[in-house]
Scaffold this motif. Structure first.
Motif, PDB file in Angstrom:
ATOM      1  N   THR A  41       0.839  -1.197   0.000  1.00  0.00           N
ATOM      2  CA  THR A  41       0.000   0.000   0.000  1.00  0.00           C
ATOM      3  C   THR A  41       0.876   1.250   0.000  1.00  0.00           C
ATOM      4  N   PRO A  42       0.736   2.119  -1.002  1.00  0.00           N
ATOM      5  CA  PRO A  42       1.549   3.346  -1.010  1.00  0.00           C
ATOM      6  C   PRO A  42       1.048   4.333   0.041  1.00  0.00           C
ATOM      7  N   LEU A  43       1.973   4.882   0.799  1.00  0.00           N
ATOM      8  CA  LEU A  43       1.654   5.886   1.816  1.00  0.00           C
ATOM      9  C   LEU A  43       2.384   7.173   1.491  1.00  0.00           C
ATOM     10  N   GLN A  44       1.630   8.257   1.446  1.00  0.00           N
ATOM     11  CA  GLN A  44       2.237   9.577   1.274  1.00  0.00           C
ATOM     12  C   GLN A  44       2.338  10.196   2.658  1.00  0.00           C
ATOM     13  N   LEU A  45       3.565  10.426   3.098  1.00  0.00           N
ATOM     14  CA  LEU A  45       3.807  10.983   4.429  1.00  0.00           C
ATOM     15  C   LEU A  45       4.500  12.333   4.292  1.00  0.00           C
ATOM     16  N   ARG A  46       4.174  13.216   5.220  1.00  0.00           N
ATOM     17  CA  ARG A  46       4.791  14.537   5.257  1.00  0.00           C
ATOM     18  C   ARG A  46       5.564  14.668   6.566  1.00  0.00           C
ATOM     19  N   THR A 138       6.799   9.293  -0.454  1.00  0.00           N
ATOM     20  CA  THR A 138       5.798   8.292  -0.781  1.00  0.00           C
ATOM     21  C   THR A 138       6.518   6.951  -0.773  1.00  0.00           C
ATOM     22  N   VAL A 139       6.074   6.070   0.129  1.00  0.00           N
ATOM     23  CA  VAL A 139       6.722   4.768   0.298  1.00  0.00           C
ATOM     24  C   VAL A 139       5.663   3.689   0.491  1.00  0.00           C
ATOM     25  N   PRO A 140       6.007   2.431   0.185  1.00  0.00           N
ATOM     26  CA  PRO A 140       5.078   1.348   0.506  1.00  0.00           C
ATOM     27  C   PRO A 140       4.943   1.223   2.026  1.00  0.00           C
ATOM     28  N   ALA A 141       3.823   0.721   2.480  1.00  0.00           N
ATOM     29  CA  ALA A 141       3.577   0.565   3.927  1.00  0.00           C
ATOM     30  C   ALA A 141       4.696  -0.227   4.598  1.00  0.00           C
TER      31      ALA A 141
END
Length: 188
Positions: A41-46, A138-141
């Motif tokens: 699942t791709p996660l966009q984190l800030r 943006t990284v996979p879970a």
């Protein structure tokens, strides 16, 4: 054996000392946990980097806002505000936040520490704000779980049926505690 394995691959084994940065004991009110998300699942984190001089900003704001001050009414320019902080000052400027755009660059030491950590872990990043105080990844879970010693899961709001991906806790390397304010979205 582990250190020999690391030498065989040509990369040193790096031991990271992690510390919990944010945690909560349970899902927010009204949310139900559905379980861990798929590792892909791709996660966009800030990532919010710490401000370089919030004390100086607050002092300057009071100086230009106090009627008895010699600097009363000499409001700060965008550039002057940018010398102090990365926090949007809507509580000081109300409807003028777009005019002021009060974001400030972190110190070069902070920027270098955080970006080096990301690079060391093979994570590409981009700046989200002109001042560089917000970084986007943006990284996979699976990578987010490893990087932040977390377990990202899906949560559904019972009233709206909205599903969000969050974690109940995450950690960062101890060496970044003075540089990283928060990672979003995580525990909120």
């Amino acid at each position: 054996v582990v250190s020999l394995f690391g030498l065989t691959l040509g990369k040193p084994v790096v031991v990271r000392r992690m510390q919990v940065h944010e945690a909560r004991s349970s899902a927010p009110s009204g949310f139900t946990a559905n379980g861990p998300v798929s590792p892909d699942t791709p996660l966009q984190l800030r990532l919010n980097l710490k401000s370089s001089n919030i004390t100086g900003l607050i002092s300057s704001l009071y100086d230009v806002s106090t009627p008895t001050s010699a600097n009363y009414g000499n409001h700060l320019s965008k550039e002057e505000v940018c010398l102090y902080t990365s926090i949007m000052l809507s509580h000081f400027f109300h409807d003028r936040t777009t005019q002021v755009e009060s974001f400030v660059a972190p110190t070069s030491e902070t920027l270098n520490a955080v970006t080096q950590w990301l690079s060391d872990n093979g994570v590409a990043y981009s700046n989200l704000s002109p001042a560089g105080d917000w970084i986007n990844i943006t990284v996979p879970a699976s990578k987010a779980n490893s990087l932040l010693d977390a377990e990202f899961s899906s949560y559904t709001h019972q009233g709206t049926n909205t599903t969000l991906v969050r974690t109940l806790a995450y950690s960062i390397p101890s060496s970044l505690s003075a540089h990283l304010e928060l990672v979003h979205p995580t525990t909120e």
